[in-house]
Design a protein around this motif. Structure first.
Motif, short mmCIF file in Angstrom:
data_model
loop_
_atom_site.label_atom_id
_atom_site.label_comp_id
_atom_site.label_asym_id
_atom_site.label_seq_id
_atom_site.Cartn_x
_atom_site.Cartn_y
_atom_site.Cartn_z
N ASP A 83 -10.26 20.03 15.37
CA ASP A 83 -9.37 20.51 14.73
C ASP A 83 -8.47 21.56 15.74
N ASN A 84 -9.08 21.83 16.99
CA ASN A 84 -8.75 22.51 18.10
C ASN A 84 -7.92 21.96 19.23
N TRP A 85 -5.69 21.43 18.95
CA TRP A 85 -5.56 20.81 19.55
C TRP A 85 -4.93 21.54 20.52
N ARG A 86 -4.97 22.27 20.85
CA ARG A 86 -5.03 23.06 22.18
C ARG A 86 -5.12 23.06 23.27
N LEU A 87 -7.04 22.94 22.76
CA LEU A 87 -7.95 22.16 24.12
C LEU A 87 -8.05 21.33 24.22
N ALA A 88 -7.72 20.47 22.97
CA ALA A 88 -7.99 19.28 23.53
C ALA A 88 -6.27 18.58 24.55
N SER A 89 -4.98 19.34 24.58
CA SER A 89 -4.37 18.84 24.62
C SER A 89 -4.57 19.03 26.30
N LEU A 90 -5.45 20.44 26.85
CA LEU A 90 -5.76 20.45 27.80
C LEU A 90 -6.18 19.89 28.54
N VAL A 91 -7.43 19.19 27.95
CA VAL A 91 -8.60 18.86 28.89
C VAL A 91 -7.71 17.37 28.83
N GLY A 92 -6.50 16.31 27.94
CA GLY A 92 -6.52 15.81 27.94
C GLY A 92 -5.33 15.87 29.88
N VAL A 93 -4.83 16.44 29.55
CA VAL A 93 -3.64 16.86 30.81
C VAL A 93 -4.44 17.02 31.39
N VAL A 94 -5.40 17.91 31.75
CA VAL A 94 -6.33 17.55 33.45
C VAL A 94 -7.01 16.89 33.79
N VAL A 95 -8.31 16.39 32.37
CA VAL A 95 -7.98 15.25 33.25
C VAL A 95 -7.80 14.16 33.34
N SER A 96 -6.81 13.55 32.57
CA SER A 96 -6.40 12.47 32.80
C SER A 96 -5.47 12.41 34.42
N ALA A 97 -5.21 14.25 34.66
CA ALA A 97 -4.40 14.00 36.30
C ALA A 97 -5.64 14.03 36.64
N LEU A 98 -6.31 14.26 36.94
CA LEU A 98 -8.23 13.91 38.22
C LEU A 98 -7.90 12.29 37.51
N ALA A 99 -8.04 12.08 36.94
CA ALA A 99 -8.40 10.33 36.51
C ALA A 99 -7.48 9.64 37.86
N VAL A 100 -6.34 9.87 37.30
CA VAL A 100 -4.93 9.21 38.21
C VAL A 100 -5.58 9.18 39.34
N ALA A 101 -5.28 10.67 39.90
CA ALA A 101 -5.75 11.02 41.45
C ALA A 101 -6.77 10.45 42.37
N ALA A 102 -7.99 10.02 41.37
CA ALA A 102 -9.35 9.83 41.56
C ALA A 102 -9.77 8.50 41.76
N LEU A 103 -9.52 7.99 40.44
CA LEU A 103 -10.16 6.60 39.83
C LEU A 103 -9.28 5.38 40.00
N PRO A 104 -9.91 4.66 40.15
CA PRO A 104 -8.73 2.83 40.76
C PRO A 104 -8.02 3.38 38.97
N ALA A 105 -7.05 2.28 39.36
CA ALA A 105 -5.53 2.53 37.90
C ALA A 105 -6.59 1.75 36.64
N ASP A 106 -7.31 0.91 36.87
CA ASP A 106 -7.55 -0.22 35.73
C ASP A 106 -8.43 1.08 34.69
N VAL A 107 -9.05 1.83 35.31
CA VAL A 107 -10.63 2.75 34.79
C VAL A 107 -9.51 3.82 34.31
N ALA A 108 -9.25 4.72 35.33
CA ALA A 108 -8.16 6.10 34.81
C ALA A 108 -7.10 4.91 33.19
N PHE A 109 -6.48 4.27 33.52
CA PHE A 109 -5.65 3.44 32.38
C PHE A 109 -6.83 3.85 31.29
N TRP A 110 -7.76 3.08 31.37
CA TRP A 110 -8.67 3.41 29.83
C TRP A 110 -9.53 4.56 29.54
N ILE A 111 -9.16 5.72 30.66
CA ILE A 111 -9.38 7.21 30.08
C ILE A 111 -8.08 7.57 29.61
#
Length: 358
Positions: free
Chosen positions: A24-52
């Motif tokens: 139920d730690n939505w703060r940690l989940a939101s932080l991880v989601g923002v950071v990992v999403s930014a890294l995935a969009v910047a470093a991975l192919p678009a089709d992979v980043a979409f599912w991540i």
């Protein structure tokens, strides 16, 4: 003396800290989601980043739901399905198009790569693209001023008319409201035939008086007038309804007192009627201005952008759909969104300032 046994009340779980691993730690989940999403969009192919990114959004949503359940936020759980539908239908496409504006992507190609602000710079500074964009934006501003002015004036006059009782009032009111109930496509097709130079009603009436063939859409002035008239015909009843709601709410005793004091009609309107409808007029002005920025359907049906009637919305449709420049179209759409937000905030500032002064 009757002694009741103590009732055990289940204690609510305290909120987890930021770095505590919990479902139920939505703060940690939101932080991880923002950071990992930014890294995935910047470093991975678009089709992979979409599912991540999609999986991380689901993770954050689950954390919010578990948090609401453990803390008995049942109201939030009840509206959660509606929020999920809103996210899927509105928020996600909005964020998705925002993301596309930072990539080089065309709908007819599979390749996509990150370009940052290049799309925004291109649509604002590129010689050819920027010239077309600014010209379409100027045309849009012209249509906004003309159509909104016509709707406000005609709607206000209709509201003043229907605020009084007269024979056949309710039947005429239904007839006046009919254009607002029609689809834009139906109205556009109707005016296409109405303006037709061969068998249109307008051309036939003018030809019978002046002689010769009359083509309204043959010049920019005529094309603009035709579009403005069609749009005002459709949406003036909307302004009328808002103003009419304010007019019928004016207490009758104020008019009776003004009649006893022999107040002039203009002063009676300015001091009694206008304060009751001023807020509704401003609201109608805001709504119709926002809608006028999206004017494209009537232009497509009546002129197809010819005779220098290209609006920014129709220009956006041509770039994104006909030319397959999806990312550039997304960038233009967000520039439009920014302009509408600025106008809305300016309206709210002026409305609040007037409220404080009064």
């Amino acid at each position: 003396m009757l002694v009741l046994p103590p009732v055990s009340v289940p204690s609510l779980r305290t909120s987890p800290t930021l770095l505590e691993i919990s479902a139920d730690n939505w703060r940690l989940a939101s932080l991880v989601g923002v950071v990992v999403s930014a890294l995935a969009v910047a470093a991975l192919p678009a089709d992979v980043a979409f599912w991540i990114v999609g999986a991380l959004v689901a993770l954050v949503a689950v954390a919010f739901v578990v948090n609401a359940y453990r803390r008995r936020y049942y109201g939030g759980l009840l509206v959660a399905p509606a929020i999920a539908v809103l996210f899927a239908m509105n928020i996600f496409p909005l964020l998705w198009s925002l993301g596309l504006s930072f990539f080089a992507y065309q709908s007819n190609r599979q390749s996509i790569w990150f370009v940052g602000l290049n799309n925004y710079i291109k649509v604002l500074t590129n010689d050819i693209a920027a010239a077309d964009n600014w010209h379409a934006l100027i045309n849009t501003g012209m249509f906004v001023v003309l159509t909104v002015s016509a709707q406000m004036i005609v709607g206000f006059m209709l509201a003043m008319l229907f605020a009084k009782q007269f024979p056949l009032r309710k039947y005429l009111l239904i007839l006046v409201l009919t254009p607002m109930m029609l689809s834009v496509v139906a109205s556009g097709v109707f005016f296409t035939y109405y303006y037709d130079p061969t068998f249109g009603i307008l051309s036939y009436a003018i030809n019978s008086i002046a002689g010769g063939q009359f083509i309204l859409m043959d010049s920019k002035a005529g094309a603009v007038a035709g579009i403005v008239f069609a749009d005002a015909w459709m949406w003036s009843p909307f302004v009328m309804l808002l103003v009419l709601a304010g007019l019928v709410s004016v207490p009758k005793y104020l008019y009776e007192a003004a009649a006893i004091d022999r107040v002039s009609a203009w002063r009676r309107f300015w001091t009694i009627t206008f304060p009751y409808i001023r807020g509704l007029l401003m609201l109608a002005l805001l709504f119709r201005t926002i809608e006028a920025f999206k004017l494209a359907d009537l232009v497509i049906l009546l002129t197809k952008g010819g005779n220098d009637t290209m609006t920014i919305s129709y220009h956006l449709i041509r770039i994104a759909n006909e030319q397959n420049k999806t990312s550039e179209g997304a960038a233009i759409s967000y520039i439009m969104l920014f302009m509408v937000i600025v106008l809305t905030n300016l309206y709210l500032y002026l409305a609040n300032r007037r409220t404080r002064e009064s």
